[in-house]
Design a protein around this motif. Structure first.
Motif, PDB file in Angstrom:
ATOM      1  N   UNK A 151      -1.769  -0.790  -4.347  1.00  0.00           N
ATOM      2  CA  UNK A 151      -2.841  -1.498  -3.647  1.00  0.00           C
ATOM      3  C   UNK A 151      -4.204  -0.940  -4.017  1.00  0.00           C
ATOM      4  N   UNK A 152      -4.308   0.360  -4.111  1.00  0.00           N
ATOM      5  CA  UNK A 152      -5.594   0.999  -4.376  1.00  0.00           C
ATOM      6  C   UNK A 152      -5.977   0.981  -5.856  1.00  0.00           C
TER       7      UNK A 152
ATOM      8  N   UNK B 181       7.649  -1.498 -10.057  1.00  0.00           N
ATOM      9  CA  UNK B 181       7.664  -2.291  -8.824  1.00  0.00           C
ATOM     10  C   UNK B 181       8.452  -3.587  -9.039  1.00  0.00           C
ATOM     11  N   UNK B 182       8.233  -4.250 -10.171  1.00  0.00           N
ATOM     12  CA  UNK B 182       8.968  -5.483 -10.467  1.00  0.00           C
ATOM     13  C   UNK B 182      10.452  -5.201 -10.705  1.00  0.00           C
ATOM     14  N   UNK B 183      10.768  -4.113 -11.392  1.00  0.00           N
ATOM     15  CA  UNK B 183      12.179  -3.743 -11.559  1.00  0.00           C
ATOM     16  C   UNK B 183      12.852  -3.630 -10.193  1.00  0.00           C
ATOM     17  N   UNK B 184      12.179  -2.985  -9.270  1.00  0.00           N
ATOM     18  CA  UNK B 184      12.745  -2.774  -7.946  1.00  0.00           C
ATOM     19  C   UNK B 184      12.936  -4.103  -7.212  1.00  0.00           C
ATOM     20  N   UNK B 185      11.914  -4.959  -7.235  1.00  0.00           N
ATOM     21  CA  UNK B 185      12.014  -6.239  -6.539  1.00  0.00           C
ATOM     22  C   UNK B 185      13.128  -7.114  -7.095  1.00  0.00           C
ATOM     23  N   UNK B 186      13.281  -7.083  -8.425  1.00  0.00           N
ATOM     24  CA  UNK B 186      14.257  -7.956  -9.081  1.00  0.00           C
ATOM     25  C   UNK B 186      15.646  -7.332  -9.151  1.00  0.00           C
TER      26      UNK B 186
ATOM     27  N   UNK C  39       0.864  -1.185   0.000  1.00  0.00           N
ATOM     28  CA  UNK C  39       0.000   0.000   0.000  1.00  0.00           C
ATOM     29  C   UNK C  39       0.897   1.229   0.000  1.00  0.00           C
ATOM     30  N   UNK C  40       1.439   1.521  -1.170  1.00  0.00           N
ATOM     31  CA  UNK C  40       2.341   2.663  -1.290  1.00  0.00           C
ATOM     32  C   UNK C  40       2.299   3.201  -2.709  1.00  0.00           C
TER      33      UNK C  40
END
Length: 307
Positions: A166-167, A214-219, A148-149
């Motif tokens: 999230x929203x 978001x996926x770039x950051x996670x990976x 949620x960000x």
């Protein structure tokens, strides 16, 4: 020394290219060539039910006819599933992936559309589903958990963009129930591994970008810069679609020259005042993103009457 600009055009071989595809391809090509960079062609044939080799061949012919060449053609996505599987496993090891058994009907019934664009938001139905509550005999899709960000970025044409994952979208699918890896995951892996530094695409994909960031950051991958360009539309506001056969290049090639089509697209983009015939390479030297129209949709049929 300024890093090399690496761009790409990544069409889906699910039909003949139409003017909207050509519009994005032209702007992507011009941006790369103006910077003296490198252009990649990638055939995004993830969906085996819709992808056809004859469409991929036609796309290559149409691009070359328009004068839009490329420096490298990457392996198609269908040949890169092991790379997507590795990224999927990386996310799974982080505890961020879970199976979803919701049917399409259940999702439509349970989800409220996002107020601004009609997208549905996943309500998290299966997020904490106990193993003994999972339906037997049904293959699940797989979703990645989102926080949620807000995700913020500055689009090269649209300006600042902010979205709360999230929203505004909820946990999203990264592998379908039939085992096909979803676009959001595949395109992140592809662009990062191919060193793509600049992505030019239609503004219908603007809301995919926060998910991909978001996926770039996670990976742990380097994200490119994004430029989301106008959609070409019919007079009723409906955007051009391969499925509808709107203004496909196969038909237009019988009536117009490549220079006429490029001139039409350049005028619609704001790069020249009239749709006078022009070659793509003639536009490259003077190309600047500041010249490109800020409109989110352009009625291309109105322009067609002028050539």
């Amino acid at each position: 020394m300024k890093p090399e600009t690496v761009g790409r055009f990544a069409p889906s071989p699910s039909g003949i290219m139409h003017l909207g595809n050509a519009y994005s391809a032209l702007l992507a090509w011009l941006s790369v060539r103006a910077a003296g960079g490198r252009m990649i062609l990638r055939i995004e044939d993830l969906d085996p039910d819709r992808s056809r080799q004859e469409y991929a061949d036609a796309i290559r012919r149409d691009l070359l006819w328009l004068g839009l060449d490329w420096d490298l053609e990457s392996a198609p996505q269908s040949a890169r599933t092991r790379r997507y599987a590795a990224a999927f496993e990386q996310l799974a090891e982080m505890g961020l992936v879970y199976p979803c058994y919701c049917t399409r009907a259940q999702l439509h019934a349970a989800s409220a559309p996002h107020a601004s664009d009609g997208q549905t938001v996943y309500p998290g139905t299966c997020r904490d589903l106990a193993p003994d509550a999972r339906p037997a005999g049904r293959a699940p899709a797989w979703r990645v958990r989102v926080p949620d960000e807000d995700v913020e970025f500055c689009d090269g044409r649209m300006g600042p963009v902010r979205e709360n994952l999230a929203r505004d979208c909820g946990d999203f699918i990264i592998r379908r129930s039939d085992g096909v890896y979803a676009y959001q995951l595949a395109v992140v892996v592809d662009d990062a591994e191919m060193g793509v530094s600049q992505v030019v695409r239609g503004c219908d994909l603007l809301h995919s970008t926060p998910r991909q960031l978001y996926l770039y950051r996670l990976l742990g991958l380097q994200a490119p810069e994004f430029y989301h360009v106008s959609l070409l539309c019919a007079p009723d506001g409906r955007r051009l679609s391969k499925r509808d056969g709107d203004l496909d290049l196969g038909a237009l090639r019988q009536r117009y020259s490549a220079e006429q089509i490029v001139g039409l697209l350049a005028c619609a983009a704001g790069l020249q005042p009239t749709p006078a015939p022009v070659r793509a390479e003639e536009l490259a030297e003077a190309f600047r993103w500041e010249k490109v129209t800020a409109e989110t949709a352009v009625d291309i049929r109105a322009w067609m009457e002028t050539i």
